[in-house]
Design an enzyme around this catalytic site. Structure first.
Site, mmCIF file in Angstrom:
data_model
loop_
_atom_site.group_PDB
_atom_site.id
_atom_site.type_symbol
_atom_site.label_atom_id
_atom_site.label_comp_id
_atom_site.label_asym_id
_atom_site.label_seq_id
_atom_site.Cartn_x
_atom_site.Cartn_y
_atom_site.Cartn_z
ATOM 1 N N GLU A 42 -2.851 -12.595 14.206
ATOM 2 C CA GLU A 42 -1.576 -12.587 14.845
ATOM 3 C C GLU A 42 -0.453 -13.132 13.923
ATOM 4 O OE1 GLU A 42 -0.642 -14.887 18.331
ATOM 5 O OE2 GLU A 42 0.640 -13.417 19.357
ATOM 6 N N LYS A 105 1.684 -6.010 22.341
ATOM 7 C CA LYS A 105 1.122 -7.081 23.175
ATOM 8 C C LYS A 105 1.780 -7.096 24.671
ATOM 9 C CE LYS A 105 0.860 -12.214 22.878
ATOM 10 N NZ LYS A 105 1.079 -13.368 22.120
ATOM 11 N N CYS A 146 -3.949 -11.984 21.350
ATOM 12 C CA CYS A 146 -4.012 -13.285 21.672
ATOM 13 C C CYS A 146 -3.922 -13.678 23.365
ATOM 14 C CB CYS A 146 -2.662 -14.037 21.128
ATOM 15 S SG CYS A 146 -2.930 -15.809 20.642
HETATM 16 O O1 LIG Z 1 -3.276 -18.336 25.659
HETATM 17 C C1 LIG Z 1 -3.057 -19.221 24.857
HETATM 18 O O2 LIG Z 1 -3.482 -20.491 25.255
HETATM 19 C C2 LIG Z 1 -2.214 -19.209 23.672
HETATM 20 C C3 LIG Z 1 -1.975 -17.757 23.569
HETATM 21 C C4 LIG Z 1 -0.940 -17.544 22.443
HETATM 22 O O3 LIG Z 1 -0.793 -18.384 21.595
HETATM 23 C C5 LIG Z 1 -0.051 -16.358 22.175
HETATM 24 O O4 LIG Z 1 -0.378 -15.290 22.885
HETATM 25 O O5 LIG Z 1 0.545 -16.179 21.255
#
Ligand SMILES: O=C(O)CCC(=O)C(=O)O
Length: 273
Positions: A42, A105, A146
């Site tokens: 990411e 996303k 993510c």
């Molecule tokens: O869900 C999480 O704890 C981290 C998610 C995250 O860092 C993101 O979505 O960029």
């Protein structure tokens, strides 16, 4: 049938051209080592933070790619000129270099754990509105980014669509990383009896956001088959479709679903994006 995948846990800096060169070199290295599908983390072109997204954002399509592999291009901040909106977007390329999928996303990372971490992606980003699956010569692949991994419905639909691997470029942090990163991957893999691969940036303690690292691949039985710590590295794993078939035959939950009883899931209204 089996084939090799690679997740590149890239060291990402504030220097965009250095990040792109580093990504390209690591892709070529993974390709030389036999990886057929290669994933970047990411935000691989920029530091991760709501104040950086606009500065590093690009229009899509714009990219170049070269290797004999499918590239799941982690994510970059995308600027959509017609609306001025920014998205956290993953682009996917086939071995000929054509873009074959684009995932924005879907679930934005808005959390508040007092005293630990507060993050509000929605301050600068907009959410995507579709799920992403694409065909390769090895089978169908799904992508989430993510925080998307926290939503089992998304992975479940990917499995229903016939995906054999779900890739999640992601950058968990020092609080939720140790708590949930591996647990979520193993849960998504076991629930759906498919492979799950995650790809994080390497950790940089001088950055404002410290990524957890630990890029990992989990098999359809929920076992970790490749992982690493927080340094820059490339992890490799074999995706073995015969193994997947035999896991699905031994404990046939994939065939035993009672969709007739799960209809409520689709009727619950969520905060729509
Ligand atoms: O869900 C999480 O704890 C981290 C998610 C995250 O860092 C993101 O979505 O960029």
């Amino acid at each position: 049938m089996s084939f090799k995948i690679a997740c590149i846990q890239l060291a990402v800096s504030s220097d965009k051209s250095k990040n792109l060169t580093n990504a390209k070199n690591k892709i070529l290295e993974a390709s030389k080592n036999g990886a057929k599908i290669i994933c970047l983390p990411e935000c691989f072109n920029s530091l991760y933070g709501t104040n950086y997204f606009s500065q590093y954002a690009e229009n899509i399509p714009n990219g170049e790619s070269e290797s004999k592999a499918y590239i799941i291009g982690g994510s970059i901040p995308e600027r959509e000129d017609s609306t001025g909106k920014l998205y956290n977007t993953c682009t996917v390329y086939n071995p000929e270099g054509s873009m074959i999928a684009k995932h924005r996303k879907v679930h934005l990372f808005d959390i508040d754990i007092p005293g630990k971490i507060t993050f509000k992606e929605s301050d600068s980003l907009s959410a995507g509105n579709s799920l992403t699956h694409f065909d390769t010569k090895f089978g169908k692949i799904g992508v989430g980014i993510c925080y998307d991994i926290r939503f089992p419905e998304m992975a479940m639909i990917a499995a229903q669509e016939g995906c054999i691997v779900m890739f999640y470029p992601g950058a968990f942090n020092m609080t939720t990383g140790p708590l949930h990163w591996e647990l979520l991957q193993r849960a998504r893999a076991l629930d759906n009896q498919f492979y799950v691969a995650t790809c994080s940036p390497a950790r940089d303690m001088s950055a404002t956001y410290n990524a957890w690292g630990h890029s990992t691949v989990v098999n359809p039985s929920g076992a970790v088959i490749a992982t690493t710590d927080h340094e820059e590295s490339i992890i490799y794993a074999d995706i073995d479709l015969d193994e997947m078939k035999s896991i699905r035959q031994s404990i046939p939950t994939t065939l035993q679903k009672r969709y007739d009883l799960y209809t409520k899931i689709t009727s619950i209204t969520s905060n729509s994006n």
